[in-house]
Write a protein that holds these residues in place. Structure first.
Motif, PDB file in Angstrom:
ATOM      1  N   VAL A  19      -1.415  -6.426  -6.712  1.00 23.25           N
ATOM      2  CA  VAL A  19      -2.523  -5.830  -7.453  1.00 23.25           C
ATOM      3  C   VAL A  19      -2.742  -4.409  -6.959  1.00 23.25           C
ATOM      4  O   VAL A  19      -3.086  -4.181  -5.799  1.00 23.25           O
ATOM      5  CB  VAL A  19      -3.820  -6.653  -7.281  1.00 23.25           C
ATOM      6  N   ASP A  20      -2.552  -3.427  -7.860  1.00 19.22           N
ATOM      7  CA  ASP A  20      -2.580  -2.024  -7.473  1.00 19.22           C
ATOM      8  C   ASP A  20      -3.922  -1.608  -6.885  1.00 19.22           C
ATOM      9  O   ASP A  20      -3.973  -0.901  -5.881  1.00 19.22           O
ATOM     10  CB  ASP A  20      -2.240  -1.148  -8.679  1.00 19.22           C
ATOM     11  N   PHE A  21      -5.033  -2.023  -7.504  1.00 20.90           N
ATOM     12  CA  PHE A  21      -6.339  -1.553  -7.028  1.00 20.90           C
ATOM     13  C   PHE A  21      -6.749  -2.196  -5.701  1.00 20.90           C
ATOM     14  O   PHE A  21      -7.741  -1.811  -5.100  1.00 20.90           O
ATOM     15  CB  PHE A  21      -7.417  -1.745  -8.109  1.00 20.90           C
ATOM     16  N   LEU A  22      -5.970  -3.175  -5.222  1.00 17.93           N
ATOM     17  CA  LEU A  22      -6.259  -3.816  -3.936  1.00 17.93           C
ATOM     18  C   LEU A  22      -5.239  -3.421  -2.860  1.00 17.93           C
ATOM     19  O   LEU A  22      -5.159  -4.061  -1.817  1.00 17.93           O
ATOM     20  CB  LEU A  22      -6.268  -5.340  -4.095  1.00 17.93           C
ATOM     21  N   LYS A  23      -4.480  -2.315  -3.124  1.00 22.49           N
ATOM     22  CA  LYS A  23      -3.407  -1.944  -2.196  1.00 22.49           C
ATOM     23  C   LYS A  23      -3.944  -1.585  -0.811  1.00 22.49           C
ATOM     24  O   LYS A  23      -3.271  -1.836   0.200  1.00 22.49           O
ATOM     25  CB  LYS A  23      -2.579  -0.804  -2.775  1.00 22.49           C
ATOM     26  N   ASN A  24      -5.133  -0.983  -0.738  1.00 25.94           N
ATOM     27  CA  ASN A  24      -5.744  -0.691   0.565  1.00 25.94           C
ATOM     28  C   ASN A  24      -6.491  -1.905   1.099  1.00 25.94           C
ATOM     29  O   ASN A  24      -6.432  -2.210   2.294  1.00 25.94           O
ATOM     30  CB  ASN A  24      -6.694   0.498   0.455  1.00 25.94           C
ATOM     31  N   ALA A  25      -7.172  -2.601   0.190  1.00 31.65           N
ATOM     32  CA  ALA A  25      -7.962  -3.768   0.591  1.00 31.65           C
ATOM     33  C   ALA A  25      -7.084  -4.836   1.236  1.00 31.65           C
ATOM     34  O   ALA A  25      -7.502  -5.517   2.186  1.00 31.65           O
ATOM     35  CB  ALA A  25      -8.699  -4.341  -0.616  1.00 31.65           C
ATOM     36  N   LYS A  26      -5.855  -4.988   0.763  1.00 31.82           N
ATOM     37  CA  LYS A  26      -4.972  -6.032   1.319  1.00 31.82           C
ATOM     38  C   LYS A  26      -4.650  -5.749   2.795  1.00 31.82           C
ATOM     39  O   LYS A  26      -4.444  -6.693   3.582  1.00 31.82           O
ATOM     40  CB  LYS A  26      -3.699  -6.173   0.497  1.00 31.82           C
ATOM     41  N   GLU A  27      -4.604  -4.465   3.173  1.00 27.36           N
ATOM     42  CA  GLU A  27      -4.353  -4.130   4.574  1.00 27.36           C
ATOM     43  C   GLU A  27      -5.568  -4.460   5.438  1.00 27.36           C
ATOM     44  O   GLU A  27      -5.430  -4.833   6.607  1.00 27.36           O
ATOM     45  CB  GLU A  27      -3.982  -2.658   4.711  1.00 27.36           C
ATOM     46  N   PHE A  28      -6.767  -4.331   4.865  1.00 24.26           N
ATOM     47  CA  PHE A  28      -7.979  -4.717   5.604  1.00 24.26           C
ATOM     48  C   PHE A  28      -7.966  -6.233   5.830  1.00 24.26           C
ATOM     49  O   PHE A  28      -8.376  -6.713   6.893  1.00 24.26           O
ATOM     50  CB  PHE A  28      -9.247  -4.340   4.832  1.00 24.26           C
ATOM     51  N   VAL A  29      -7.503  -6.970   4.805  1.00 27.39           N
ATOM     52  CA  VAL A  29      -7.393  -8.431   4.907  1.00 27.39           C
ATOM     53  C   VAL A  29      -6.356  -8.795   5.972  1.00 27.39           C
ATOM     54  O   VAL A  29      -6.585  -9.670   6.814  1.00 27.39           O
ATOM     55  CB  VAL A  29      -7.001  -9.043   3.545  1.00 27.39           C
ATOM     56  N   ARG A  30      -5.227  -8.101   5.938  1.00 29.79           N
ATOM     57  CA  ARG A  30      -4.128  -8.404   6.874  1.00 29.79           C
ATOM     58  C   ARG A  30      -4.576  -8.271   8.340  1.00 29.79           C
ATOM     59  O   ARG A  30      -4.178  -9.066   9.195  1.00 29.79           O
ATOM     60  CB  ARG A  30      -2.952  -7.470   6.612  1.00 29.79           C
ATOM     61  N   TYR A  31      -5.401  -7.268   8.622  1.00 27.96           N
ATOM     62  CA  TYR A  31      -5.725  -6.948  10.016  1.00 27.96           C
ATOM     63  C   TYR A  31      -7.169  -7.284  10.410  1.00 27.96           C
ATOM     64  O   TYR A  31      -7.656  -6.744  11.410  1.00 27.96           O
ATOM     65  CB  TYR A  31      -5.448  -5.465  10.274  1.00 27.96           C
ATOM     66  N   HIS A  32      -7.812  -8.195   9.704  1.00 28.67           N
ATOM     67  CA  HIS A  32      -9.222  -8.450  10.027  1.00 28.67           C
ATOM     68  C   HIS A  32      -9.410  -9.328  11.270  1.00 28.67           C
ATOM     69  O   HIS A  32     -10.549  -9.611  11.668  1.00 28.67           O
ATOM     70  CB  HIS A  32      -9.972  -9.044   8.818  1.00 28.67           C
TER      71      HIS A  32
END
Length: 531
Positions: A434-447
């Motif tokens: 999902v393009d609009f979550l490209k930054n958000a997914k990194e926040f999820v990865r490293y939480h």
């Protein structure tokens, strides 16, 4: 056929003279600068020891600017010199200008510069077309007689005639090319906006990059109230809402047809209905209408008589309005798709939490805490939105974890703990397409990272997104203040004291301080609490 004297004193026609001086070359120009260079080259070839300066009208700036040397010198369009040259419309010698009483003291400064040692102008040739002076050539004669010969004068006369149409066309081509580049740049800029609101708030500013105007407003149409509401403005404030059909802007919106008027006082209908005080002289009003939605109306105005709008301005503004409408429609569609996808994925996270009464509502609370921390830290709107998405979806990866492990009341085995540690990676994979979550997914990865490097991935502060730490703090606080199978919820103030032990290890001090400010603002802990 009209005859004149060419090289060698022979009487020949203007067509023959044109051929003799190779002035047909001027018709091969590629753009304005190329035409000017061609003309100056012809002057050097036919007038020995001469230096030419070509001044061209810049309509947007109301001045004549010396082109080749990048505007080293310019003259205002309303100066007496320009008026004099346009009226005379003939080859003028320095001595004729110097002896004329036409000029005021302000123009004497201009003349002194033209005739100074730096420029040393001896002859000026105005180029007038359709009753407007498009430009003029100033020629300095160096190390020779200050007067041009009869033959040189004939050449300049022919050059002046040859340049009229070519210069008009070159200025028009140059302007069209500049307009095209501006529109392309504008389109790119608009595509860079993230939301419908970003575009709406910038409409007047975007229009000002294409057309110069004193004041302007974009009225956004509110279908619920049926009103036109001022959304973005230039040099205006506290404008009232308009009814559809009311005043100039309301009328244009209702009729759905753009209008340009110079001097509203002379237009009976619009002068009669006008209730917008900023429209005092000239205006352009363009409705922003799509096939299935009416967005509003853009109205710009100039109050000065010498700054009337032209058909070109109307044409450009109509193009800008069309591009804006397309972008607004795309942003609405994109935001709907974004909202739909977010709601779908969020519902999965909610369904996952629903299986366990102890974690029900956890993701939503983490979202509120995370957004609260970010707002206290003055984080930008775009990043704030990404934090919101990541926070509510931070545990989405647990969908790929066995329910027996997630809901296990006792301590996890080493194998089970290793499995549970994989949920951030699974979550990031779920969101990766999902393009609009490209930054958000990194926040999820490293939480689950810690700034001392003891987290799931072993990353230290600066090696993982700062936003992930905000979510980690919110996640830890909610975990401590919620019931678990093996313990009761911890009081918020006690939880904060516990979390303070992790400052410098899992979280940094500024993030922790921001969280305390948020909790105090929302009366979740005592205002007098000291940690």
């Amino acid at each position: 056929m009209e005859k004149d004297t060419g090289k060698g004193g022979i009487n020949i026609s203007f067509d023959e003279l044109n051929w003799q001086y190779s002035l047909d070359d001027l018709d091969s120009f590629k753009d304005l600068t190329h035409l000017i260079n061609l003309a100056l080259q012809k002057i050097r070839e036919n007038i020995p020891n001469s230096v030419g300066y070509f001044f061209v009208l810049q309509p947007e700036y109301h001045e004549y600017k010396e082109v080749v040397r990048e505007g080293k010198f310019s003259i205002a369009e309303d100066s007496d010199l320009i008026t004099y040259l346009a009226i005379k419309n003939e080859i003028i010698n320095k001595k004729d200008i110097g002896s004329d009483v036409f000029f005021k003291s302000d123009d004497e400064k201009i003349l002194n510069f033209l005739f100074s040692k730096e420029m040393g102008v001896n002859v000026i040739i105005p180029v007038v077309y359709r009753f407007r002076m498009l430009g003029f050539i100033a020629i300095a004669l160096k190390d020779r007689d200050a007067n041009i010969t009869k033959e040189e004068k004939m050449f300049l006369k022919l050059l002046k005639e040859s340049l009229k149409v070519s210069l008009f066309a070159a200025i028009l081509i140059d302007k069209r090319f500049h307009d095209l580049l501006t529109l392309v740049d504008l389109s790119r800029k608009m595509e860079g906006f993230d939301t419908y609101e970003d575009v709406s708030d910038s409409i007047v500013e975007l229009a000002s990059q294409v057309v110069n105007f004193d004041r302007g407003v974009f009225y956004e149409y509110d279908p619920l109230s049926g009103k036109l509401c001022p959304r973005s403005m230039k040099h205006l404030e506290d404008l009232p809402e308009l009814d559809v059909g009311q005043s100039v802007s309301g009328c244009i919106f209702e009729k759905k047809k753009p209008v340009m008027i110079n001097n509203i006082k002379e237009h009976v209908f619009f002068n009669e209905i006008n209730r917008e005080k900023f429209i005092s002289f000239s205006f352009i009003s363009v409705p922003l209408i799509a096939s299935k939605r009416d967005f509003g109306v853009l109205t710009i105005a100039n109050s000065k008589r010498n700054e009337e709008f032209s058909v070109d301005h109307l044409y450009l503004l109509k193009i800008v309005a069309s591009v804006i409408v397309d972008v607004l429609e795309n942003k609405i569609l994109y935001q709907r798709l974004e909202k739909s996808y977010f709601e779908t994925v969020s519902s999965l996270a909610t369904a996952l939490e629903a299986k366990d009464k102890y974690t029900r509502g956890h993701s939503e609370r983490v979202m509120h805490f995370s957004v609260g921390i970010a707002e206290e830290m003055n984080i930008g709107r775009d990043t704030l939105r990404e934090i919101k998405y990541a926070a509510v979806l931070h545990d989405i990866g647990k969908i790929g974890i066995s329910e027996n492990i997630i809901t296990k009341p006792g301590k996890l085995t080493d194998e089970e703990y290793e499995v549970i540690q994989s949920h951030p990676e699974i979550g990031a994979d779920i969101l990766s397409s999902v393009d609009f979550l490209k930054n958000a997914k990194e926040f999820v990865r490293y939480h689950h990272e810690k700034i001392n490097g003891t987290g799931y991935y072993g990353k230290k502060l600066g090696e993982f997104p700062y936003e992930a730490m905000i979510i980690a703090l919110a996640d830890s606080f909610d975990a401590l203040t919620s019931d678990r199978p093996y313990r009761k919820a911890t009081h918020p103030e006690i939880a904060l004291k516990e979390l303070k032990k992790s400052v410098g290890k899992q979280f940094d001090q500024p993030t922790f301080d921001a969280f305390i400010r948020y909790l105090k603002k929302n009366n979740m802990v005592r205002q007098s609490l000291l940690l």
